[in-house]
Design a protein around this motif. Structure first.
Motif, PDB file in Angstrom:
ATOM      1  N   MET A 114     -10.006 -65.793  17.013  1.00 31.50           N
ATOM      2  CA  MET A 114      -8.585 -65.490  16.877  1.00 31.50           C
ATOM      3  C   MET A 114      -8.164 -65.854  15.458  1.00 31.50           C
ATOM      4  O   MET A 114      -8.410 -66.989  15.007  1.00 31.50           O
ATOM      5  N   ALA A 115      -7.549 -64.910  14.779  1.00 30.65           N
ATOM      6  CA  ALA A 115      -7.166 -65.137  13.381  1.00 30.65           C
ATOM      7  C   ALA A 115      -6.219 -66.323  13.268  1.00 30.65           C
ATOM      8  O   ALA A 115      -5.312 -66.491  14.079  1.00 30.65           O
ATOM      9  N   LYS A 159       1.742 -57.916  20.035  1.00 28.54           N
ATOM     10  CA  LYS A 159       0.673 -56.968  19.696  1.00 28.54           C
ATOM     11  C   LYS A 159      -0.648 -57.683  19.426  1.00 28.54           C
ATOM     12  O   LYS A 159      -1.730 -57.112  19.655  1.00 28.54           O
ATOM     13  N   HIS A 160      -0.588 -58.927  18.937  1.00 23.57           N
ATOM     14  CA  HIS A 160      -1.821 -59.665  18.702  1.00 23.57           C
ATOM     15  C   HIS A 160      -2.494 -60.017  20.033  1.00 23.57           C
ATOM     16  O   HIS A 160      -3.723 -59.955  20.150  1.00 23.57           O
ATOM     17  N   GLY A 183      -4.137 -56.958  21.325  1.00 25.69           N
ATOM     18  CA  GLY A 183      -5.420 -56.718  20.664  1.00 25.69           C
ATOM     19  C   GLY A 183      -6.546 -57.489  21.320  1.00 25.69           C
ATOM     20  O   GLY A 183      -7.664 -56.976  21.496  1.00 25.69           O
ATOM     21  N   LEU A 231      -1.644 -66.688  11.516  1.00 29.86           N
ATOM     22  CA  LEU A 231      -0.738 -65.579  11.835  1.00 29.86           C
ATOM     23  C   LEU A 231       0.463 -66.079  12.627  1.00 29.86           C
ATOM     24  O   LEU A 231       0.356 -67.011  13.414  1.00 29.86           O
ATOM     25  N   LEU A 272       2.044 -65.187  15.569  1.00 30.41           N
ATOM     26  CA  LEU A 272       1.593 -64.320  16.648  1.00 30.41           C
ATOM     27  C   LEU A 272       2.739 -63.525  17.258  1.00 30.41           C
ATOM     28  O   LEU A 272       3.819 -64.055  17.510  1.00 30.41           O
ATOM     29  N   LYS A 273       2.469 -62.264  17.512  1.00 31.37           N
ATOM     30  CA  LYS A 273       3.393 -61.361  18.179  1.00 31.37           C
ATOM     31  C   LYS A 273       2.692 -60.783  19.406  1.00 31.37           C
ATOM     32  O   LYS A 273       1.464 -60.894  19.535  1.00 31.37           O
ATOM     33  N   GLU A 278       5.473 -52.427  20.922  1.00 29.27           N
ATOM     34  CA  GLU A 278       4.286 -53.180  21.344  1.00 29.27           C
ATOM     35  C   GLU A 278       4.619 -54.463  22.104  1.00 29.27           C
ATOM     36  O   GLU A 278       4.309 -55.565  21.659  1.00 29.27           O
TER      37      GLU A 278
END
Length: 743
Positions: free
Chosen positions: A509-510, A518-519, A522, A513, A515-516, A426
């Protein structure tokens, strides 16, 4: 008191304290030394790390390997421009690359004399306007905080300046330098005009560099009308100090090269490797092949031109390639890192011709996970040279080629397997189309296109990524020094700004986290197909850090890889040549691997070639802007469809939908309201009306001015902004525009 004489404190040191400590310290300074000096222990080291990261993001610190340095200081190796020669004959220079926002006014550097340097007396000293590569040493002197020892002159052609020839009544002939940093025009005395005509782009030689008044210059070369698009790339080449001519000793060394000897190389001539490149490519440095494996996986070979066989450490060729750092690609020309005999002949993997290569053999299981790899020096013969479009057309059944079934089909099957691994990994998947200029036979813009992103492009990209990963893994396993390609995660500040922006389009946005990529993917998936899709892609791109070269591994965030190096393009990138040499040394593949000097200079090399990469990107971008500005100069008054690509207090940056041209709309031209910058929304908002212009909005604009020399375009807004509510008073994230409403 600590052993360095600074008071111990349970609190974090201030930014000023850290900078003071770095200046006062001898030797390397890193996070460990700073922690010890200020008695920062345990969990307090985490906020210290965050503070150092913030200082780096703000431009106050720079990282060189494990060291941190004050970014307002010069590196140990830098490019200087000679700006003055005083009455005592002292030569004075200034850095070409300098961040004035972080470091203030450019420092003056005293160039050590030939006698002090032990230089041969017959060598000519640099003159005003020359650029040099120099070793830099700090000294405690307010007037000259640095001294420099010349490594070599970058401009072997003397005191040359590029400018536009003008004739002003009562003032004689003048040359206006194209370099925006040039302080004054140059005076051309009668007899020194060289038959130049007003409006021509000329190269002049400064003939007097002492005394008062304007410098005098002699026209050495007429390059043609400045309105001729074929001359426009010369402006960026000159402004950025990109070396065009190879020194005589480099050309002599190149001419004396002899074709490679086979030696102990593995013979891959029977394997049908092929090259897939842009249709107009002249150098081919990678070839690929694949076959299915018995366990359902795949075997892949990526063969890369063996540049190290010709460019030896410490040679004139090597020194020149290190200075250039990379090839620079303009719409009408290429400024290569290596002479054409190497890049287009000896090292180019030409069809049906034997060439030396460094091959990466890789095995992947059916799920796209790499199960093994090895590297060998080989002799190979490319079985076919294909353009991306032709390879794709053959796979799609639109073009009949002999290589489709035996070679292309297995390659595409391998690509499908690799894509399984990519989907698990990802990496960041931004959707930002790139513009490409199509020139006619005369070097003039015929049209601007957005080429399709084909599976053929993605296939080669993924094969190269996997070979780069294998190179980094192999060298790290063998504890061999190398240059990594590093891409750090976005800063906390940029993440917060992204979160504030996403709130304005109701995309939460959460929090909390790590963040990577993949976030981010999303977030991009949620806006797919919506009006603000491109807007969100652009904001996510701006959130990312810039990739650099470093001898220290910090991973590649965008590709979601823990280890990554550049291995696949040694013809056009010096970093790849260093990685090739490292593999040769680590695997005992010859006596032309990493030298002691290569290893000792890895930090400086990383700094030098990262700067060269930024220089090339800026020069390429500015040339495209100038070419498009010239292309549009005959359309002043015309209206265009555009998209808002940037928002600042002073106005709006817009990108034309058809050509990709970028221009500016001053805030004063937006209307009679007073427009205020809403930073969170990336928007200008009318204070009384609420009329809003936001990043990503589609608009209609009118071209008011086109300046081909600077590449500038100025527009007027035709469209009305979106309706909105009048602004409340005193909102902390709002800033007033920098100009008054139009009367």
């Amino acid at each position: 008191m600590t052993k360095r004489g600074l008071p111990a404190s349970p609190r974090l040191p201030s930014e000023a304290d850290i900078l003071k400590f770095i200046h006062a310290s001898e030797g390397n300074v890193g996070k460990r030394e700073i922690s010890r000096a200020f008695n920062v222990k345990g969990s307090d080291r985490i906020p210290l790390k965050q503070l150092l990261k913030k200082m780096a993001e703000d431009g106050k610190l720079a990282r060189r390997g494990r060291k941190v340095i004050d970014s307002s200081t010069l590196p140990s190796v830098a490019v200087l421009e000679i700006t003055a020669i005083d009455k005592d004959g002292e030569i004075i220079g200034e850095p070409v690359e300098w961040d004035e926002a972080a470091g203030g006014k450019r420092p003056r550097v005293l160039i050590r004399s030939r006698k002090e340097q032990g230089t041969r007396s017959e060598m000519q000293p640099p003159g005003r306007g020359d650029r040099i590569l120099a070793n830099i040493e700090p000294q405690r002197d307010r007037q000259f905080p640095y001294t420099a020892t010349i490594i070599r002159k970058l401009n072997e052609r003397g005191n040359r300046v590029l400018g536009i020839y003008r004739v002003a009544k009562g003032h004689g002939a003048r040359v206006v330098p194209v370099d925006k940093k040039a302080r004054n025009e140059l005076h051309v005395l009668p007899g020194n005009e060289g038959e130049a005509k007003p409006g021509e782009l000329v190269e002049v030689e400064i003939v007097r560099d002492r005394g008062r008044g304007l410098l005098s210059a002699r026209v050495r070369e007429r390059l043609g009308d400045i309105n001729d698009q074929r001359n426009i790339s010369l402006i960026a080449i000159h402004q950025h100090g990109i070396p065009v001519q190879f020194p005589d000793r480099v050309l002599e060394e190149t001419a004396n090269l002899t074709p490679f000897r086979r030696g102990n190389r593995s013979d891959l001539r029977s394997i049908p490797l092929i090259t897939i490149d842009p249709r107009d490519a002249r150098d081919h440095d990678d070839a690929v092949w694949a076959e299915p494996a018995e366990d359902g996986g795949i075997n892949i070979v990526v063969a890369i031109a063996d540049v190290a066989a010709y460019v030896r450490p410490g040679s004139a060729l090597d020194r020149e390639a290190r200075i250039r750092g990379n090839s620079v690609y303009f719409p009408d020309r290429v400024v290569p890192m290596l002479p054409e005999r190497i890049s287009n002949d000896l090292c180019s993997l030409r069809e049906k011709e034997e060439r030396p290569a460094l091959a990466c053999f890789m095995q992947f299981d059916k799920d796209g996970t790499k199960s093994g790899h090895r590297f060998e020096r080989v002799i190979m013969r490319s079985h076919a040279k294909l353009a991306y479009e032709d390879a794709q057309a053959a796979i799609d059944g639109q073009l009949s080629l002999d290589v489709t079934a035996p070679i292309l089909r297995p390659l595409w099957a391998a690509y499908e397997v690799l894509m399984k691994g990519r989907r698990k990994r990802e990496p960041l998947e931004l959707d930002l189309p790139e513009r490409r200029l199509v020139l006619d036979a005369h070097g003039l813009i015929e049209r601007v296109v957005t080429p399709d992103r084909l599976d053929a492009h993605k296939l080669i990209e993924e094969f190269m990524i996997q070979a780069n990963v294998a190179a980094a893994e192999e060298l790290e396993k063998r504890k061999t020094p190398l240059l990594y390609r590093v891409h750090e995660p976005p800063s906390d500040e940029k993440i917060r700004a992204l979160g504030e922006f996403l709130k304005t389009i109701d995309l939460p946005m959460a929090k909390g986290l790590v963040l990577k990529p993949k976030h981010f993917n999303g977030i991009l998936a949620q806006v797919q197909g919506k009006d603000y899709q491109q807007l969100v892609n652009e904001v996510v791109l701006r959130t990312q850090a810039q990739a650099v070269y470093s001898p220290e591994n910090q991973g590649h965030f965008g590709l979601s890889l823990r280890k990554y190096a550049h291995f696949t393009s040694p013809i056009r990138r010096y970093a790849d040549l260093i990685v090739h040499r490292a593999l040769i040394s680590a695997l005992g593949l010859g006596d032309d691997g990493l030298s002691g000097e290569d290893i000792a200079n890895l930090d400086d090399t990383a700094q030098l070639i990262s700067g060269a990469e930024r220089r090339a990107m800026a020069a390429e971008r500015e040339t495209v802007d100038r070419l498009i500005a010239h292309h549009l100069s005959g359309k002043v008054g015309a209206q265009f469809k555009a998209r808002i690509g940037g928002v600042v207090g002073a106005g709006l940056f817009v990108t034309l939908s058809e050509s990709g041209a970028d221009g500016f709309i001053p805030v004063s031209s937006l209307g009679t309201d007073y427009f205020v910058l809403d930073e969170a929304r990336h928007a200008l908002v009318g204070e009384r009306s609420g009329e809003t212009f936001q990043l990503g909005d589609r608009v209609e604009v009118k071209l008011l001015e086109a300046a081909p020399v600077s590449g500038g375009l100025r527009f007027e807004m035709v469209s009305e902004g979106r309706k909105g509510k009048p602004l409340p008073r005193r909102r902390s994230h709002l800033k007033r525009g920098s100009s008054r409403p139009r009367r």
